[in-house]
Design a protein around this motif. Structure first.
Motif, PDB file in Angstrom:
ATOM      1  N   GLU A  71     -19.012-114.104 -20.018  1.00  0.00           N
ATOM      2  CA  GLU A  71     -18.626-112.760 -20.467  1.00  0.00           C
ATOM      3  C   GLU A  71     -18.442-111.836 -19.262  1.00  0.00           C
ATOM      4  OE1 GLU A  71     -17.889-111.282 -23.404  1.00  0.00           O
ATOM      5  OE2 GLU A  71     -17.848-113.302 -24.243  1.00  0.00           O
ATOM      6  N   HIS A  72     -19.317-111.971 -18.303  1.00  0.00           N
ATOM      7  CA  HIS A  72     -19.244-111.138 -17.097  1.00  0.00           C
ATOM      8  C   HIS A  72     -17.980-111.462 -16.293  1.00  0.00           C
ATOM      9  CE1 HIS A  72     -20.608-108.664 -13.816  1.00  0.00           C
ATOM     10  NE2 HIS A  72     -20.564-109.692 -12.963  1.00  0.00           N
ATOM     11  N   GLN A  73     -17.626-112.728 -16.226  1.00  0.00           N
ATOM     12  CA  GLN A  73     -16.413-113.126 -15.516  1.00  0.00           C
ATOM     13  C   GLN A  73     -15.176-112.513 -16.165  1.00  0.00           C
ATOM     14  OE1 GLN A  73     -16.848-117.371 -15.662  1.00  0.00           O
ATOM     15  NE2 GLN A  73     -17.970-117.503 -13.708  1.00  0.00           N
ATOM     16  N   LYS A  74     -15.151-112.505 -17.511  1.00  0.00           N
ATOM     17  CA  LYS A  74     -14.034-111.875 -18.230  1.00  0.00           C
ATOM     18  C   LYS A  74     -13.961-110.387 -17.893  1.00  0.00           C
ATOM     19  CE  LYS A  74     -14.082-115.014 -22.208  1.00  0.00           C
ATOM     20  NZ  LYS A  74     -14.372-115.132 -23.668  1.00  0.00           N
ATOM     21  N   PHE A  75     -15.138-109.753 -17.841  1.00  0.00           N
ATOM     22  CA  PHE A  75     -15.198-108.328 -17.501  1.00  0.00           C
ATOM     23  C   PHE A  75     -14.640-108.085 -16.096  1.00  0.00           C
ATOM     24  CE2 PHE A  75     -17.695-105.246 -15.008  1.00  0.00           C
ATOM     25  CZ  PHE A  75     -17.279-104.063 -15.616  1.00  0.00           C
ATOM     26  N   LEU A  76     -15.002-108.927 -15.136  1.00  0.00           N
ATOM     27  CA  LEU A  76     -14.526-108.760 -13.761  1.00  0.00           C
ATOM     28  C   LEU A  76     -13.019-108.920 -13.665  1.00  0.00           C
ATOM     29  CD1 LEU A  76     -17.288-110.732 -11.788  1.00  0.00           C
ATOM     30  CD2 LEU A  76     -17.012-108.249 -11.966  1.00  0.00           C
ATOM     31  N   VAL A  77     -12.469-109.866 -14.424  1.00  0.00           N
ATOM     32  CA  VAL A  77     -11.012-110.068 -14.428  1.00  0.00           C
ATOM     33  C   VAL A  77     -10.321-108.850 -15.033  1.00  0.00           C
ATOM     34  CG1 VAL A  77      -9.135-111.453 -15.388  1.00  0.00           C
ATOM     35  CG2 VAL A  77     -11.179-112.584 -14.478  1.00  0.00           C
ATOM     36  N   THR A  78     -10.848-108.376 -16.180  1.00  0.00           N
ATOM     37  CA  THR A  78     -10.271-107.193 -16.843  1.00  0.00           C
ATOM     38  C   THR A  78     -10.355-105.973 -15.942  1.00  0.00           C
ATOM     39  OG1 THR A  78     -10.949-108.078 -18.980  1.00  0.00           O
ATOM     40  CG2 THR A  78     -10.363-105.753 -18.903  1.00  0.00           C
ATOM     41  N   GLU A  79     -11.491-105.807 -15.264  1.00  0.00           N
ATOM     42  CA  GLU A  79     -11.684-104.677 -14.355  1.00  0.00           C
ATOM     43  C   GLU A  79     -10.666-104.731 -13.214  1.00  0.00           C
ATOM     44  OE1 GLU A  79     -15.594-102.554 -12.444  1.00  0.00           O
ATOM     45  OE2 GLU A  79     -15.261-104.661 -11.920  1.00  0.00           O
ATOM     46  N   GLN A  80     -10.419-105.928 -12.699  1.00  0.00           N
ATOM     47  CA  GLN A  80      -9.436-106.106 -11.621  1.00  0.00           C
ATOM     48  C   GLN A  80      -8.042-105.730 -12.107  1.00  0.00           C
ATOM     49  OE1 GLN A  80      -9.717-106.462  -8.533  1.00  0.00           O
ATOM     50  NE2 GLN A  80      -8.866-108.324  -7.658  1.00  0.00           N
ATOM     51  N   GLN A  81      -7.700-106.149 -13.307  1.00  0.00           N
ATOM     52  CA  GLN A  81      -6.387-105.819 -13.878  1.00  0.00           C
ATOM     53  C   GLN A  81      -6.239-104.307 -14.055  1.00  0.00           C
ATOM     54  OE1 GLN A  81      -6.633-108.147 -17.464  1.00  0.00           O
ATOM     55  NE2 GLN A  81      -5.605-109.936 -16.555  1.00  0.00           N
ATOM     56  N   SER A  82      -7.306-103.658 -14.530  1.00  0.00           N
ATOM     57  CA  SER A  82      -7.275-102.212 -14.748  1.00  0.00           C
ATOM     58  C   SER A  82      -7.077-101.452 -13.438  1.00  0.00           C
ATOM     59  CB  SER A  82      -8.576-101.761 -15.422  1.00  0.00           C
ATOM     60  OG  SER A  82      -8.590-100.374 -15.609  1.00  0.00           O
ATOM     61  N   LYS A  83      -7.765-101.884 -12.385  1.00  0.00           N
ATOM     62  CA  LYS A  83      -7.621-101.237 -11.081  1.00  0.00           C
ATOM     63  C   LYS A  83      -6.197-101.375 -10.553  1.00  0.00           C
ATOM     64  CE  LYS A  83     -12.400-101.726  -9.450  1.00  0.00           C
ATOM     65  NZ  LYS A  83     -13.297-102.416  -8.480  1.00  0.00           N
ATOM     66  N   ILE A  84      -5.630-102.562 -10.716  1.00  0.00           N
ATOM     67  CA  ILE A  84      -4.248-102.796 -10.244  1.00  0.00           C
ATOM     68  C   ILE A  84      -3.274-101.916 -11.024  1.00  0.00           C
ATOM     69  CG2 ILE A  84      -2.389-104.519 -10.155  1.00  0.00           C
ATOM     70  CD1 ILE A  84      -4.611-106.638  -9.671  1.00  0.00           C
ATOM     71  N   GLN A  85      -3.464-101.819 -12.341  1.00  0.00           N
ATOM     72  CA  GLN A  85      -2.593-101.010 -13.201  1.00  0.00           C
ATOM     73  C   GLN A  85      -2.647 -99.531 -12.791  1.00  0.00           C
ATOM     74  OE1 GLN A  85      -0.875-102.464 -15.996  1.00  0.00           O
ATOM     75  NE2 GLN A  85       0.219-100.511 -16.175  1.00  0.00           N
ATOM     76  N   LYS A  86      -3.857 -99.013 -12.584  1.00  0.00           N
ATOM     77  CA  LYS A  86      -4.015 -97.602 -12.217  1.00  0.00           C
ATOM     78  C   LYS A  86      -3.401 -97.326 -10.843  1.00  0.00           C
ATOM     79  CE  LYS A  86      -8.160 -96.647 -14.957  1.00  0.00           C
ATOM     80  NZ  LYS A  86      -9.624 -96.335 -14.931  1.00  0.00           N
ATOM     81  N   LYS A  87      -3.598 -98.247  -9.922  1.00  0.00           N
ATOM     82  CA  LYS A  87      -3.030 -98.071  -8.583  1.00  0.00           C
ATOM     83  C   LYS A  87      -1.506 -98.071  -8.647  1.00  0.00           C
ATOM     84  CE  LYS A  87      -3.312 -98.083  -3.981  1.00  0.00           C
ATOM     85  NZ  LYS A  87      -1.906 -98.144  -3.603  1.00  0.00           N
ATOM     86  N   PHE A  88      -0.944 -98.919  -9.489  1.00  0.00           N
ATOM     87  CA  PHE A  88       0.507 -98.997  -9.654  1.00  0.00           C
ATOM     88  C   PHE A  88       1.045 -97.668 -10.213  1.00  0.00           C
ATOM     89  CE2 PHE A  88       4.256-100.087 -12.250  1.00  0.00           C
ATOM     90  CZ  PHE A  88       5.061-100.679 -11.282  1.00  0.00           C
ATOM     91  N   GLU A  89       0.377 -97.125 -11.222  1.00  0.00           N
ATOM     92  CA  GLU A  89       0.802 -95.857 -11.827  1.00  0.00           C
ATOM     93  C   GLU A  89       0.684 -94.700 -10.836  1.00  0.00           C
ATOM     94  OE1 GLU A  89      -1.647 -95.481 -15.246  1.00  0.00           O
ATOM     95  OE2 GLU A  89      -0.606 -97.047 -16.408  1.00  0.00           O
ATOM     96  N   LYS A  90      -0.390 -94.702 -10.067  1.00  0.00           N
ATOM     97  CA  LYS A  90      -0.589 -93.640  -9.079  1.00  0.00           C
ATOM     98  C   LYS A  90       0.500 -93.697  -7.997  1.00  0.00           C
ATOM     99  CE  LYS A  90      -4.287 -91.527  -6.398  1.00  0.00           C
ATOM    100  NZ  LYS A  90      -5.705 -91.641  -5.942  1.00  0.00           N
TER     101      LYS A  90
END
Length: 913
Positions: free
Chosen positions: A761-780
């Motif tokens: 479950e924690h690994q899934k969270f880390l992957v999702t968190e990584q995707q979210s950071k990339i998405q926000k950086k792209f939008e910024k």
């Protein structure tokens, strides 16, 4: 509620015998012991926070019907006449004279309320810094023993010792020094004149600044010839220094002219002769009114009995007050809130012609339950969500525009200095919520108009222009007042003031004086305690009641209490206004308090008291008194404060409270074991001390709804750090498999609380968190490119960036399958991973301290005591002495507020309260 000093005009309840006898006979005093248990009394001064007493039969009065001590519950307080008249038919009683009740309204901040200093929760001294388990709750079932009573006694003894030391020092300073006349052969005048003593009893050779001595050069022992030579040389040197200094001051003045926000060190400035004059010149731009109401779109309506209705603009605005806050269920589902709102809403409807349906026919709105605000709520919810979804650049531009518009109101010129204004915005109209179970919750707060506002400004200053078409109620030039504008609100009739900000000179000076007055109380505290202990056995009922109240205030932090208009205000009480039903007695010396205190927070506590105090309370509750009758019927808060002022000028109950909190904090901090520990552990220890003071002051709060979720997140973060630490260990094995034998297999095992299910479950969270950071950086990045006139990045770029998250997901799958972790990063070495493991251990330790801290604070509000009652210089000295950044204790706002404390203490860790 009227009362006079005449027996004929005495309230009926008192005339019927509800008033305590003015004099206490020895026989009546002895009678209070007849029903006492033979059990050995517990040590006085203890607090038992473990819920209501089970053995209700042991109580002489049963008032524990409120059940478990849940803070948000409300007790039923009797609606009774206020019996604060001091008249009595026994004119021959040894009372100096009948005392009249003080009907003066007391500020909601209760500046005249006293407090205790002794700890009430029986908590141990801060736990060892080596412990990381959760702190025990303040409401635990742990019995309080003699050890805690001894700890409390030690703090009191320290206070008495301090008072004696100060008294001895003062006496020594006042003793005149023997005069010595040493004559020079060439001069008949005495060589050395006696030194002039300073106002604080310290010679001119040792001046004090904030309690820290600064030695001044003295050449009184030098021969006269050398003195003259030295003086001549000094004069030359001083002349040069003055010349250099004048040049520096001139350049400093020039820079000050350029930067008008240069810090004003008022704590170093000479004291004003007339302290009542607050300013000489004052300029400001008035107040900022809220924007006018914007009507709802035609498609958004209030519904009554399933049909849309049309309202006048004023009635529609009031309807939106309720409709826009449907999410606040604790308010809109409150029957009192609903009733008060509906009554005001119907009054507005009458004033504005009522409601009409779509055909223009009148609609008689008379049943609240038939009103439907859903469409209004959805409209405002949509506006809120749209605002949140706006691009960051748009939000930033709007904020800049708002700041520019508000800038003229944010600062004023106070004696030529630029000072920040605190609350320059007039509160917008809406629905009054109040604290606790306020009887007027839900009442409509009307829009404040300029015609209600009084402006206070300098005579020669330009009066700010009111909004077009309006005028001010009045303009005055009161330089003894510290407010800039004032008006009266309609709900409770209270006056609202625009004041300077918390970090202003005026506010800082007020704080400084408050804490200095509390420090002055150190000289008198031993005598005050000795006097009230003696008066606990006084024959005069008024004196005995006053002594008993002072005991409770001193030992158990009961507030003094103020007279209230119970029809319009929440039914809160304090020590002097306690009713019969608020106090239960259990032989031989246990007292149970259960009442609504300040801000409608339930005060439930069980205390072990001195036997004489128990006897007195039993006497004050003597029949025919019953529910609704005052316990301290011959005492008012104003009389108590008047008595306190006889010991020390300006001493009120709140000064007493400030002293107790600061002195207790000072004693606790001095005993902390802070050697060879981390900064995080020092912070934890400080917070433990702060918590004890907060509990002492009864600064309790209900456990927040998000507490459990927050704790779960913290524990998950700890698990995440432990998991990453395990991965680093596995990477070390990847580099050198022989390490397993060298360090042992146990070193490389997973922690017990890290199950495979949790890891996945924690690994899934880390992957999702990584995707979210990339998405926000792209939008910024896209927002930045658009702001600079460039085209947006293609979607292909985002897919390429997201590839990193996919690679991480694949890596975790491989690790789960092979049970091996490949070394990551460039230049990976065993030493590098050992360093990373140490960092993870430190992070885990810090988070575990946070968990313990949060658990201990879940029912205690640390901020109130730290901001209002603990001398901030104690915190500054602790931070400097033990090299802890002050930012760890004071936020930016508090650092601005307490700048005087940070600067005045300086680098001297020897300052003491």
């Amino acid at each position: 509620m009227a009362s006079t000093s005449s027996d004929d005009d005495m309230p009926l309840a008192r005339a019927n015998g509800k008033l305590s006898a003015s004099k206490i006979s020895a026989a009546a005093d002895r009678k209070m012991d007849q029903n006492a248990s033979k059990a050995r009394p517990g040590p006085p001064g203890l607090s038992i926070r473990n819920g209501p007493v089970v053995d209700e039969d042991a109580m002489d009065v049963d008032s524990s019907s409120n059940g478990a001590p849940k803070r948000k519950s409300r007790v039923s307080i009797g609606q009774a006449v206020n019996y604060k008249d001091q008249s009595d038919s026994e004119d021959n009683a040894p009372m100096a004279k009948r005392q009249k009740p003080n009907r003066k309204q007391v500020d909601s901040d209760s500046d005249d309320e006293p407090i205790a200093r002794k700890k009430t929760n029986g908590a141990k001294l801060p736990p060892s810094i080596k412990e990381t388990e959760k702190d025990e709750s303040s409401d635990d079932d742990r019995p309080l023993g003699v050890k805690f009573a001894q700890k409390k006694a030690d703090i009191e003894k320290a206070a008495a010792k301090e008072a004696r030391a100060i008294k001895a020092a003062d006496a020594k300073a006042k003793k005149p020094a023997p005069k010595k006349a040493i004559k020079d052969e060439s001069d008949d005048e005495p060589l050395a004149k006696p030194k002039k003593r300073q106002s604080n009893g310290v010679s001119s050779a040792a001046k004090k600044t904030n309690g820290v001595k600064k030695e001044v050069d003295s050449d009184s022992d030098a021969p006269i010839a050398k003195k003259k030579t030295a003086a001549k040389g000094k004069a030359t040197v001083n002349a040069k220094k003055v010349a250099v200094k004048s040049e520096k001051e001139e350049s400093k003045d020039n820079s000050a002219a350029e930067d008008e926000e240069e810090e004003y060190r008022w704590w170093d400035a000479p004291k004003k002769e007339d302290d009542s004059i607050k300013w000489t010149t004052l300029e400001h731009n008035g107040v900022l009114f809220p924007p006018e109401y914007e009507r709802l779109p035609k498609s958004v309506k209030l519904y009554y009995d399933g049909k849309a209705v049309n309202l006048d603009v004023r009635a529609e605005e009031v309807a939106t007050f309720f409709g826009s806050m449907l999410h606040s269920t604790q308010n809109v589902e409150n029957p009192v809130f609903q009733k008060n709102f509906f009554n005001d809403f119907k009054d507005i409807l009458k004033e504005t012609g009522g409601a009409r349906d779509q055909d223009g026919k009148p609609v008689d709105i008379k049943d609240f339950k038939k009103l439907d605000f859903t469409k209004i709520f959805e409209h405002y919810k949509g506006i809120s969500e749209a605002k949140k979804a706006r691009p960051a650049a748009e939000k930033k531009a709007e904020k800049a525009e708002k700041d520019k518009f508000e800038a003229p109101y944010m600062y004023c010129k106070w004696d030529g200095r630029k000072e920040k204004v605190g609350n320059f915005r007039v509160e917008p109209p809406g629905l009054f919520r109040g604290r606790g179970e306020h009887p007027k919750t839900g009442t409509v707060k009307k829009r404040v108009m300029p015609e209600q506002v009084t402006i206070n400004i300098g005579k020669d200053a330009k009066v700010p222009e009111p909004p077009a078409g309006h005028k001010w109620k009045a303009v005055q030039h009161d330089n003894k007042a510290t407010w800039l504008a004032m008006w009266q609100e309609n709900v409770n009739g209270n006056y609202k003031y625009v004041m300077l900000a918390a970090n202003s000179t005026v506010k800082g000076q007020a704080d400084f004086k408050k804490f200095e007055k509390a420090r002055e109380l150190k000289k008198h505290i031993a005598r005050i305690r000795a006097d009230y202990t003696k008066e606990l056995k006084s024959e005069v009922m008024a004196d005995r009641q006053r002594a008993t109240a002072m005991y409770l205030i001193d030992k158990f932090a009961l507030r003094a209490g103020n007279e209230k208009d119970t029809e319009n205000e929440a039914e809160t009480v304090g020590c002097c206004s306690l009713k019969y039903e608020h106090v239960s007695l259990v032989e031989p010396n246990k007292v149970i308090f259960d009442f609504l205190g300040k801000d409608s927070i339930r005060f439930y506590n069980e205390f072990i008291v001195d036997r004489q105090v128990f006897k007195n309370l039993k006497m004050f509750k003597k029949p025919p008194k019953e529910d609704g009758d005052d316990i301290f019927d011959r005492l008012t808060t104003s009389q108590l404060n008047k008595h306190l002022s006889s010991y020390m000028t300006g001493l009120t109950a709140k000064v007493f409270r400030t002293y107790n909190a600061s002195w207790t904090m000072s004693q606790l901090l001095q005993k902390l074991p802070v050697n060879n520990i981390t900064v995080a552990e020092k912070i934890k220890l400080y917070n433990d001390c702060n918590r004890e003071v907060a509990i002492l002051c009864n600064h309790k709060r209900s456990v927040g709804a998000s507490h459990e979720a927050t704790m779960e997140k913290l524990l998950d973060r700890i698990k995440g750090l432990k998991y990453q630490k395990w991965r680093y260990k596995m990477m070390m094995l990847d580099l050198d498999p022989k390490l397993k034998k060298k360090k042992g297999a146990a070193f490389f095992e997973l922690d017990e609380d890290l199950t495979q299910e949790w890891i996945e479950e924690h690994q899934k969270f880390l992957v999702t968190e990584q995707q979210s950071k990339i998405q926000k950086k792209f939008e910024k990045d896209n927002e930045k490119r658009l702001a600079e006139g460039e085209s947006k990045l293609p979607d292909k770029e985002l897919k390429e960036r997201l590839q990193v998250a996919k690679e991480l997901e694949a890596k975790f799958k491989k690790e789960n399958k092979t049970k091996k972790v490949e070394a990551e990063g460039k230049g990976a070495t065993i030493e590098k991973f050992e360093g990373l493991i140490e960092k993870q251990d430190e992070r885990v330790r810090n988070l575990e301290l946070q968990v313990a801290d949060r658990e201990g604070n879940k029912e205690v509000a640390l901020g109130t005591s730290k901001i209002n009652y603990i001398d901030p210089r104690l915190t500054v000295v602790f931070a400097k002495k033990f090299n802890v950044p002050i930012e760890k204790f004071f936020s930016k706002t508090l650092r601005d507020k307490f700048n005087w404390a940070i600067q005045s203490v300086g680098d001297d860790p020897t300052w003491e309260f």
